[in-house]
Design a protein around this motif. Structure first.
Motif, PDB file in Angstrom:
ATOM      1  N   LYS A  20      16.755  12.010   3.899  1.00 26.66           N
ATOM      2  CA  LYS A  20      18.068  11.396   4.100  1.00 26.66           C
ATOM      3  C   LYS A  20      17.965   9.956   4.580  1.00 26.66           C
ATOM      4  CE  LYS A  20      20.466  15.668   4.996  1.00 26.66           C
ATOM      5  NZ  LYS A  20      20.874  16.594   6.039  1.00 26.66           N
ATOM      6  N   LEU A  21      16.842   9.636   5.192  1.00 27.88           N
ATOM      7  CA  LEU A  21      16.654   8.298   5.741  1.00 27.88           C
ATOM      8  C   LEU A  21      16.839   7.231   4.659  1.00 27.88           C
ATOM      9  CD1 LEU A  21      15.782   6.549   8.157  1.00 27.88           C
ATOM     10  CD2 LEU A  21      13.442   6.848   7.394  1.00 27.88           C
ATOM     11  N   LYS A  22      16.297   7.512   3.484  1.00 25.53           N
ATOM     12  CA  LYS A  22      16.356   6.551   2.385  1.00 25.53           C
ATOM     13  C   LYS A  22      17.821   6.245   2.026  1.00 25.53           C
ATOM     14  CE  LYS A  22      13.964   5.753  -1.932  1.00 25.53           C
ATOM     15  NZ  LYS A  22      13.106   6.321  -2.956  1.00 25.53           N
ATOM     16  N   ASP A  23      18.620   7.299   1.937  1.00 29.43           N
ATOM     17  CA  ASP A  23      20.043   7.103   1.615  1.00 29.43           C
ATOM     18  C   ASP A  23      20.749   6.364   2.747  1.00 29.43           C
ATOM     19  OD1 ASP A  23      19.394   8.650  -0.529  1.00 29.43           O
ATOM     20  OD2 ASP A  23      20.026  10.513   0.452  1.00 29.43           O
ATOM     21  N   MET A  24      20.362   6.700   3.964  1.00 27.35           N
ATOM     22  CA  MET A  24      21.028   6.117   5.120  1.00 27.35           C
ATOM     23  C   MET A  24      20.766   4.607   5.208  1.00 27.35           C
ATOM     24  SD  MET A  24      20.907   7.774   8.868  1.00 27.35           S
ATOM     25  CE  MET A  24      21.369   9.408   8.415  1.00 27.35           C
ATOM     26  N   LEU A  25      19.541   4.206   4.847  1.00 26.16           N
ATOM     27  CA  LEU A  25      19.189   2.793   4.974  1.00 26.16           C
ATOM     28  C   LEU A  25      19.766   1.952   3.829  1.00 26.16           C
ATOM     29  CD1 LEU A  25      15.467   3.130   6.077  1.00 26.16           C
ATOM     30  CD2 LEU A  25      17.369   2.394   7.498  1.00 26.16           C
ATOM     31  N   GLY A  26      19.720   2.470   2.642  1.00 29.65           N
ATOM     32  CA  GLY A  26      20.207   1.695   1.496  1.00 29.65           C
ATOM     33  C   GLY A  26      19.124   0.779   0.958  1.00 29.65           C
ATOM     34  N   GLU A  27      19.247   0.403  -0.301  1.00 28.19           N
ATOM     35  CA  GLU A  27      18.176  -0.334  -0.978  1.00 28.19           C
ATOM     36  C   GLU A  27      17.902  -1.701  -0.356  1.00 28.19           C
ATOM     37  OE1 GLU A  27      18.451  -0.685  -5.224  1.00 28.19           O
ATOM     38  OE2 GLU A  27      18.569   1.490  -5.423  1.00 28.19           O
ATOM     39  N   LYS A  28      19.021  -2.393   0.006  1.00 24.11           N
ATOM     40  CA  LYS A  28      18.873  -3.747   0.556  1.00 24.11           C
ATOM     41  C   LYS A  28      18.040  -3.742   1.822  1.00 24.11           C
ATOM     42  CE  LYS A  28      22.698  -6.595  -0.984  1.00 24.11           C
ATOM     43  NZ  LYS A  28      23.968  -7.198  -0.610  1.00 24.11           N
TER      44      LYS A  28
ATOM     45  N   LEU B 125      13.140  -4.323   5.205  1.00 23.51           N
ATOM     46  CA  LEU B 125      12.172  -3.698   6.107  1.00 23.51           C
ATOM     47  C   LEU B 125      10.764  -3.751   5.527  1.00 23.51           C
ATOM     48  CD1 LEU B 125      14.166  -0.551   7.300  1.00 23.51           C
ATOM     49  CD2 LEU B 125      13.512  -2.494   8.704  1.00 23.51           C
ATOM     50  N   GLN B 126      10.683  -3.566   4.211  1.00 22.68           N
ATOM     51  CA  GLN B 126       9.360  -3.584   3.568  1.00 22.68           C
ATOM     52  C   GLN B 126       8.689  -4.942   3.721  1.00 22.68           C
ATOM     53  OE1 GLN B 126      10.349  -2.115  -0.309  1.00 22.68           O
ATOM     54  NE2 GLN B 126       9.645  -0.035   0.135  1.00 22.68           N
ATOM     55  N   LYS B 127       9.529  -6.005   3.734  1.00 27.39           N
ATOM     56  CA  LYS B 127       8.967  -7.349   3.897  1.00 27.39           C
ATOM     57  C   LYS B 127       8.380  -7.551   5.292  1.00 27.39           C
ATOM     58  CE  LYS B 127      11.875  -9.504   0.491  1.00 27.39           C
ATOM     59  NZ  LYS B 127      13.208 -10.063   0.291  1.00 27.39           N
ATOM     60  N   ASN B 128       8.926  -6.818   6.263  1.00 28.98           N
ATOM     61  CA  ASN B 128       8.460  -6.981   7.654  1.00 28.98           C
ATOM     62  C   ASN B 128       7.167  -6.230   7.965  1.00 28.98           C
ATOM     63  OD1 ASN B 128      10.713  -8.467   8.130  1.00 28.98           O
ATOM     64  ND2 ASN B 128      11.883  -6.784   9.047  1.00 28.98           N
ATOM     65  N   ILE B 129       6.733  -5.377   7.033  1.00 27.71           N
ATOM     66  CA  ILE B 129       5.545  -4.546   7.321  1.00 27.71           C
ATOM     67  C   ILE B 129       4.317  -5.430   7.537  1.00 27.71           C
ATOM     68  CG2 ILE B 129       3.985  -2.807   6.351  1.00 27.71           C
ATOM     69  CD1 ILE B 129       6.458  -1.603   4.955  1.00 27.71           C
ATOM     70  N   ILE B 130       3.599  -5.126   8.597  1.00 31.48           N
ATOM     71  CA  ILE B 130       2.482  -5.990   8.994  1.00 31.48           C
ATOM     72  C   ILE B 130       1.160  -5.292   8.732  1.00 31.48           C
ATOM     73  CG2 ILE B 130       1.371  -7.102  10.984  1.00 31.48           C
ATOM     74  CD1 ILE B 130       4.218  -7.202  12.226  1.00 31.48           C
ATOM     75  N   LYS B 131       0.222  -6.078   8.179  1.00 32.11           N
ATOM     76  CA  LYS B 131      -1.142  -5.561   8.018  1.00 32.11           C
ATOM     77  C   LYS B 131      -2.001  -6.240   9.074  1.00 32.11           C
ATOM     78  CE  LYS B 131      -1.678  -4.452   3.154  1.00 32.11           C
ATOM     79  NZ  LYS B 131      -2.298  -4.903   1.915  1.00 32.11           N
ATOM     80  N   LEU B 132      -2.815  -5.481   9.757  1.00 32.21           N
ATOM     81  CA  LEU B 132      -3.676  -6.067  10.787  1.00 32.21           C
ATOM     82  C   LEU B 132      -5.100  -6.174  10.258  1.00 32.21           C
ATOM     83  CD1 LEU B 132      -2.489  -4.037  13.892  1.00 32.21           C
ATOM     84  CD2 LEU B 132      -1.794  -6.333  13.266  1.00 32.21           C
TER      85      LEU B 132
ATOM     86  N   ILE C 288       8.360  -2.459  15.218  1.00 34.31           N
ATOM     87  CA  ILE C 288       7.336  -3.203  14.477  1.00 34.31           C
ATOM     88  C   ILE C 288       6.603  -2.237  13.543  1.00 34.31           C
ATOM     89  CG2 ILE C 288       5.214  -4.552  14.673  1.00 34.31           C
ATOM     90  CD1 ILE C 288       6.225  -5.548  17.345  1.00 34.31           C
ATOM     91  N   PRO C 289       6.730  -2.454  12.231  1.00 37.07           N
ATOM     92  CA  PRO C 289       6.041  -1.562  11.292  1.00 37.07           C
ATOM     93  C   PRO C 289       4.614  -2.038  11.007  1.00 37.07           C
ATOM     94  CG  PRO C 289       7.581  -2.980  10.127  1.00 37.07           C
ATOM     95  CD  PRO C 289       7.596  -3.431  11.548  1.00 37.07           C
ATOM     96  N   ILE C 290       3.666  -1.156  11.223  1.00 35.62           N
ATOM     97  CA  ILE C 290       2.266  -1.501  10.949  1.00 35.62           C
ATOM     98  C   ILE C 290       1.779  -0.616   9.806  1.00 35.62           C
ATOM     99  CG2 ILE C 290      -0.093  -1.578  11.906  1.00 35.62           C
ATOM    100  CD1 ILE C 290       1.541  -3.410  13.533  1.00 35.62           C
ATOM    101  N   GLN C 291       1.260  -1.254   8.781  1.00 32.58           N
ATOM    102  CA  GLN C 291       0.776  -0.482   7.646  1.00 32.58           C
ATOM    103  C   GLN C 291      -0.571   0.158   7.991  1.00 32.58           C
ATOM    104  OE1 GLN C 291       1.051  -2.539   3.949  1.00 32.58           O
ATOM    105  NE2 GLN C 291      -0.194  -1.025   2.872  1.00 32.58           N
ATOM    106  N   VAL C 292      -0.663   1.468   7.816  1.00 33.09           N
ATOM    107  CA  VAL C 292      -1.919   2.147   8.185  1.00 33.09           C
ATOM    108  C   VAL C 292      -2.719   2.638   6.988  1.00 33.09           C
ATOM    109  CG1 VAL C 292      -1.435   2.799  10.570  1.00 33.09           C
ATOM    110  CG2 VAL C 292      -0.523   4.196   8.725  1.00 33.09           C
ATOM    111  N   THR C 293      -2.046   2.973   5.910  1.00 34.38           N
ATOM    112  CA  THR C 293      -2.772   3.215   4.653  1.00 34.38           C
ATOM    113  C   THR C 293      -2.021   2.458   3.576  1.00 34.38           C
ATOM    114  OG1 THR C 293      -1.482   5.108   3.929  1.00 34.38           O
ATOM    115  CG2 THR C 293      -3.320   5.597   5.375  1.00 34.38           C
ATOM    116  N   SER C 294      -2.470   2.612   2.336  1.00 34.57           N
ATOM    117  CA  SER C 294      -1.798   1.859   1.272  1.00 34.57           C
ATOM    118  C   SER C 294      -0.329   2.252   1.154  1.00 34.57           C
ATOM    119  CB  SER C 294      -2.517   2.092  -0.047  1.00 34.57           C
ATOM    120  OG  SER C 294      -2.637   3.479  -0.257  1.00 34.57           O
ATOM    121  N   ASN C 295       0.024   3.440   1.665  1.00 37.35           N
ATOM    122  CA  ASN C 295       1.391   3.907   1.482  1.00 37.35           C
ATOM    123  C   ASN C 295       2.106   4.283   2.786  1.00 37.35           C
ATOM    124  OD1 ASN C 295       3.570   4.608  -0.084  1.00 37.35           O
ATOM    125  ND2 ASN C 295       2.939   6.746  -0.215  1.00 37.35           N
ATOM    126  N   MET C 296       1.399   4.283   3.903  1.00 39.01           N
ATOM    127  CA  MET C 296       2.026   4.790   5.125  1.00 39.01           C
ATOM    128  C   MET C 296       2.185   3.723   6.201  1.00 39.01           C
ATOM    129  SD  MET C 296       0.465   8.554   5.408  1.00 39.01           S
ATOM    130  CE  MET C 296       1.903   9.413   5.910  1.00 39.01           C
TER     131      MET C 296
END
Lengths: 180, 488
Positions: free
Chosen positions: B336-344, B349-356, B459-467
């Motif tokens: 449901k989270l996906k519907d709740m957030l909406g595509e925009k 949010l995806q742009k904010n994902i940080i790789k360390l 703060i979103p931190i990318q931990v695998t290629s998809n998570m």
């Protein structure tokens, strides 16, 4: 070395030095917890040192040292199997390892190794990781060289299955569970 | 040898030696005595052996006493044996010797009083001679499988009490119980359903009494329990009383409202029903235990029943069953989270994902490879004395949330993880503290709303290629990110 008028400690060090890295790798691969692995290595060294006088043929030092280590490692594995594999403290002890990319792989290998028979496990670790020759392993395991080859072949096959089919196995384990 | 395996060996080869040569030298200098020469008879062994011998004697005596009761009473007594022996002069010279009887002879020659009662009483056999005599063949009857029907007209398996007990289902007087798990502290308060994700073991306890029948679902810590090593369990328990029919799906399905539908449409073909009749003075209830058709289950059945069921077990692909189950499992339903957030918002949010970098991940206690990661921390949001371990191996197939440890000291409070999601928000998992009074679906709804509200501040931190792991913006974390940026 007997003719060189060395003290017992010097004689032991001369024999032990070439095997130092090999022994360490063998124990570390099979005993996951770093602290426990350290204990096993130290204990092996102490036992080998204490009973060095009973060793008649110095050429057999490698078999002598690895037999002691193997006994201690197997004792640890038996205990682990009894008390359960999952141990957070062990995981954390290991997580301190600086090369963290390899840590997961090493852990997976350790778990897989502990699922295969003892003879196969020891043969593959001695051959692939400690770098012992087939003849040396044959002496250690009281087997023929052909027997060792068979053990190594079977171990590889089993490990490939365990490590490559992990995905399927994890299907059954995948759950998001809240622990109360 | 496959490259895959070689990679593992290479990783193992790179391990640094545990002790330096200096440490070895120091160890030898201060060498304590490790090998202790053992005497054969020390105090410990003596105590152990004497206890053991006492126990063996006690068991032997108990066994012997049991045997006495099973042997039929003897109707006659050989009177010759109890007749007093006459002292015979054995001196050939004609001299009369005074008969000297020692204690042993006295006991042997003492005449027994033979009464009518004593003849009818069962006589204890001579214990010593019994050892060497062949056992009475009537005392043990070889169990023979009776010729009987194992299945009723509905195709349900009908078993005896003993056979049910083998499966863990016990009917004892007024209580029907099923268990394949035992509590070491013997403090069961409620029947339990437990799932230990580390081993994949799923176990539960059901207790039905005259007054109530409860099926409670609770996850428990592996260290609390001793497993009885039954590797099978019923998928569903069906209760049929005169009034109603109810189903309790034991498997971990998040969509509990629709369990009956799921069961009838999809799970049922994979199961074997076992009929259990439970009758007391007050009520008569009939249960159906639906066990998964798997080898470990039929191994516990009588041979004939097992051979009849073998074709079904061979036919059923348990992996298919697991796939169905997974499609209803917790992660899948949290979409449901996906519907709740909406595509925009998702794009943003995806742009904010940080790789360390390597160092950054280490500082956050995350060990990772391309497709898997492991995160260990002692806290999760709002709870200070719990340990959180999230690990994932390849495409979200394995996630575990670790066991509580009561003896640990809270540390690392400077890193606070809130949620784990996929990059596309298809799957999500929240680590907020739950109110146990709420239902699972309600909790999920609240958590999803809460996350959607505050995800901008996290703060979103990318931990695998998809998570992606979502952390609270603590100073520590900000510093780690700054350092990473400056390094790059």
């Amino acid at each position: 070395l007997n003719n060189l008028n060395l003290t017992k400690q010097e004689r032991f060090m001369a024999l032990y030095q070439p095997q130092h890295a090999r022994l360490s790798r063998f124990v570390q691969t099979l005993v996951w917890d770093k602290e426990e692995a350290k204990d096993v290595v130290s204990e092996s060294i102490l036992i080998a040192f204490e009973q060095l006088d009973e060793l008649k043929d110095e050429a057999a030092f490698l078999s002598y040292l690895f037999s002691i280590a193997s006994n201690l490692v197997n004792k640890k594995i038996r205990r682990k199997k009894f008390w359960g594999w999952f141990d957070d403290i062990a995981a954390e002890n290991r997580a301190d390892n600086s090369n963290s990319e390899h840590t997961l792989m090493q852990h997976e290998l350790n778990r897989a190794l502990n699922k295969i028979p003892q003879k196969q496990r020891e043969a593959i670790v001695w051959y692939e990781i400690s770098g012992l020759s087939m003849e040396e392993i044959a002496k250690l395991q009281h087997l023929s060289v052909a027997g060792v080859k068979t053990n190594i072949h079977r171990a590889r096959k089993n490990l490939s299955q365990l490590l490559e089919n992990k995905e399927e196995k994890h299907l059954t384990q995948m759950k998001g569970v809240w622990y109360e | 040898m496959s490259k895959h395996l070689q990679n593992y060996f290479d990783a193992a080869k790179q391990q640094a030696p545990l002790l330096t040569e200096k440490e070895v030298a120091n160890l030898l200098n201060a060498a304590p005595k490790v090998v202790v020469k053992k005497r054969f008879l020390n105090l410990k062994r003596f105590v152990f052996m004497s206890t053991l011998s006492v126990m063996i004697t006690a068991i032997w005596l108990m066994w012997n006493n049991q045997n006495v009761s099973t042997i039929k009473p003897q109707a006659t007594i050989n009177l010759k044996q109890v007749a007093p022996t006459q002292p015979q002069p054995n001196n050939t010279n004609g001299l009369i010797e005074k008969p000297v009887l020692n204690r042993l002879q006295l006991s042997q020659t003492k005449p027994q009083q033979v009464t009518f009662d004593s003849l009818n009483k069962p006589q204890a056999p001579n214990k010593i001679t019994n050892w060497f005599e062949p056992q009475n063949s009537n005392s043990y009857i070889e169990p023979q499988e009776p010729t009987r029907e194992y299945f009723n007209e509905n195709g349900e398996l009908m078993l005896t009490h003993e056979e049910l007990a083998k499966l863990g289902i016990m009917t004892d007087g007024n209580v029907l119980s099923y268990e394949n798990v035992v509590d070491t502290s013997s403090k069961w308060i409620k029947p339990i359903v437990a799932e230990i994700s580390d081993t994949g073991f799923y176990s539960f306890k059901l207790l039905v009494s005259e007054k109530s029948s409860k099926f409670t679902h609770r996850s428990i810590n592996r260290s609390e329990i001793k497993l009885k090593s039954k590797s099978f369990w019923p998928a569903v328990i069906e209760t049929k009383t005169d009034r109603d029919t109810s189903y309790n799906v034991v498997e971990y399905i998040s969509d509990r409202q629709n369990t009956n539908k799921i069961f009838f449409n999809e799970i049922k073909p994979f199961c074997i029903p076992v009929r259990v009749e439970f009758a007391t003075q007050l009520k008569h209830t009939s249960y159906l235990f639906w066990f998964k058709a798997q080898q470990s289950f039929i191994n516990e059945l009588p041979v004939k029943a097992a051979t009849l069921l073998q074709p079904k077990v061979d036919q059923v692909d348990i992996r298919e069953y697991q796939k169905i189950l997974d499609s209803y499992s917790t992660l899948k339903s949290w979409t449901k989270l996906k519907d709740m957030l909406g595509e925009k918002k998702i794009d943003q949010l995806q742009k904010n994902i940080i790789k360390l970098d390597k160092e950054g991940y280490q500082k956050l206690k995350i060990s990772k490879t391309m497709n898997s990661f492991k995160y260990v921390n002692n806290i999760y949001e709002d709870q200070t004395k719990r340990r959180l371990i999230i690990s994932s191996k390849r495409k979200q197939q394995y996630i575990e949330i670790g066991t509580p440890k009561y003896n640990i000291t809270p540390k690392d409070t400077f890193i606070q993880v809130v949620a784990l999601t996929t990059k596309s928000f298809d799957y999500s998992m929240f680590f907020y503290m739950n109110n146990n009074a709420l239902s699972q679906s309600k909790t999920l709804e609240l958590n999803t709303k809460r996350f959607a509200k505050e995800c901008d501040d996290l703060i979103p931190i990318q931990v695998t290629s998809n998570m992606v792991l979502w952390f609270r913006p603590t100073e520590y974390l900000k510093n780690v990110i700054k350092q990473c940026n400056s390094n790059q």
